[in-house]
Design a protein around this motif. Sequence first.
Motif, short mmCIF file in Angstrom:
data_model
loop_
_atom_site.label_atom_id
_atom_site.label_comp_id
_atom_site.label_asym_id
_atom_site.label_seq_id
_atom_site.Cartn_x
_atom_site.Cartn_y
_atom_site.Cartn_z
N ASP A 12 44.63 17.01 151.72
CA ASP A 12 45.88 17.34 152.28
C ASP A 12 46.36 16.15 153.30
O ASP A 12 47.08 16.36 154.09
CB ASP A 12 45.81 18.59 152.93
N SER A 15 51.27 12.43 152.14
CA SER A 15 52.38 13.01 152.08
C SER A 15 53.05 13.64 150.76
O SER A 15 53.65 14.67 150.80
CB SER A 15 53.59 12.30 152.38
N THR A 16 52.55 13.36 149.45
CA THR A 16 52.92 13.87 148.46
C THR A 16 51.76 14.04 147.48
O THR A 16 50.70 13.48 147.77
CB THR A 16 54.06 12.83 147.42
N TYR A 17 52.04 14.86 146.55
CA TYR A 17 51.00 15.47 145.35
C TYR A 17 50.39 14.28 144.59
O TYR A 17 49.25 14.06 144.47
CB TYR A 17 51.48 16.69 144.96
N SER A 18 51.43 13.50 144.20
CA SER A 18 50.92 12.53 143.37
C SER A 18 50.35 11.12 144.09
O SER A 18 49.44 10.39 143.61
CB SER A 18 52.10 11.83 142.59
N ARG A 19 50.70 10.99 145.29
CA ARG A 19 50.13 9.84 146.13
C ARG A 19 48.47 10.50 146.23
O ARG A 19 47.81 9.60 146.41
CB ARG A 19 50.71 9.66 147.58
N ASN A 20 48.63 11.70 146.49
CA ASN A 20 47.02 12.10 146.95
C ASN A 20 46.40 12.05 145.64
O ASN A 20 45.11 11.55 145.77
CB ASN A 20 47.12 13.68 147.25
N LYS A 113 52.76 20.92 148.45
CA LYS A 113 53.40 19.60 147.94
C LYS A 113 53.46 19.44 146.54
O LYS A 113 54.32 18.80 145.84
CB LYS A 113 52.47 18.57 148.37
N LEU A 116 56.69 21.17 145.70
CA LEU A 116 57.91 20.21 146.07
C LEU A 116 58.14 19.20 145.00
O LEU A 116 59.32 18.91 144.62
CB LEU A 116 57.64 19.70 147.46
N GLU A 117 57.13 18.49 144.62
CA GLU A 117 57.16 17.52 143.51
C GLU A 117 57.70 18.26 142.32
O GLU A 117 58.47 17.50 141.49
CB GLU A 117 55.83 16.88 143.34
N LYS A 121 61.12 17.13 140.21
CA LYS A 121 61.28 16.85 138.84
C LYS A 121 62.13 17.58 138.10
O LYS A 121 62.71 17.32 136.95
CB LYS A 121 59.70 16.80 138.25
N CYS A 154 64.50 22.24 151.44
CA CYS A 154 64.77 20.95 150.75
C CYS A 154 66.17 20.73 151.15
O CYS A 154 67.21 21.36 151.24
CB CYS A 154 64.71 21.45 149.30
#
Length: 183
Positions: A12, A15-20, A113, A116-117, A121, A154
């Motif tokens: 966690d 900031s974003t799921y894909s960056r993680n 996250k 949100l992503e 999409k 959002c």
Amino acid sequence: MMNVQTTDIKSDYFSTYSRNNRVVAWTLRFIHNISNATKIKGSLGYEEFKGAEVLVFKSLQSNAFQDERLLAKMQAFKDEDGLLRIRTKFADSYEKEDFKFPIPLPASDVVVKLILEEHVKAMHAGSSILLARLREKFWIIRAKRLVKRVLSECVICKRYKAKHVEVPSLLRCLELLRQRYLK
């Protein structure tokens, strides 16, 4: 691939799921490169991203689902990757495996996250479409509440749902001023 403890993953932090997932994939590649003679170079591949995602999900599941009675009640089992999955009533259908056996996820920051992503999409879709897209692959605990929270936060959706404020025209304002002060 390599032996990495799932409880050691700090999932966690970004900031974003894909960056993680990308950072976890690069970390796994680094561990592979320092422990093996054959080095992997270049950009990350699909298998590395999937391995990172599986590791993040294992970390979430190991921290959240420790009650054996709850897992038995949910008809949970482990798949070939070691992920918990839930047996649904679609188990004998011709649907995708992810739909027949979704991955249970807790209500956590990483899952928010992810939601949100997925919302972005889906072109800022509403709650029912977003829930349907998420339920194709995941079984999120308290999903409706999390989706409503993400949608309420959002900014783009807030802007489009806002009611327009009617500003009086300049001529109307001047006419009102003239009526007030010239009487």
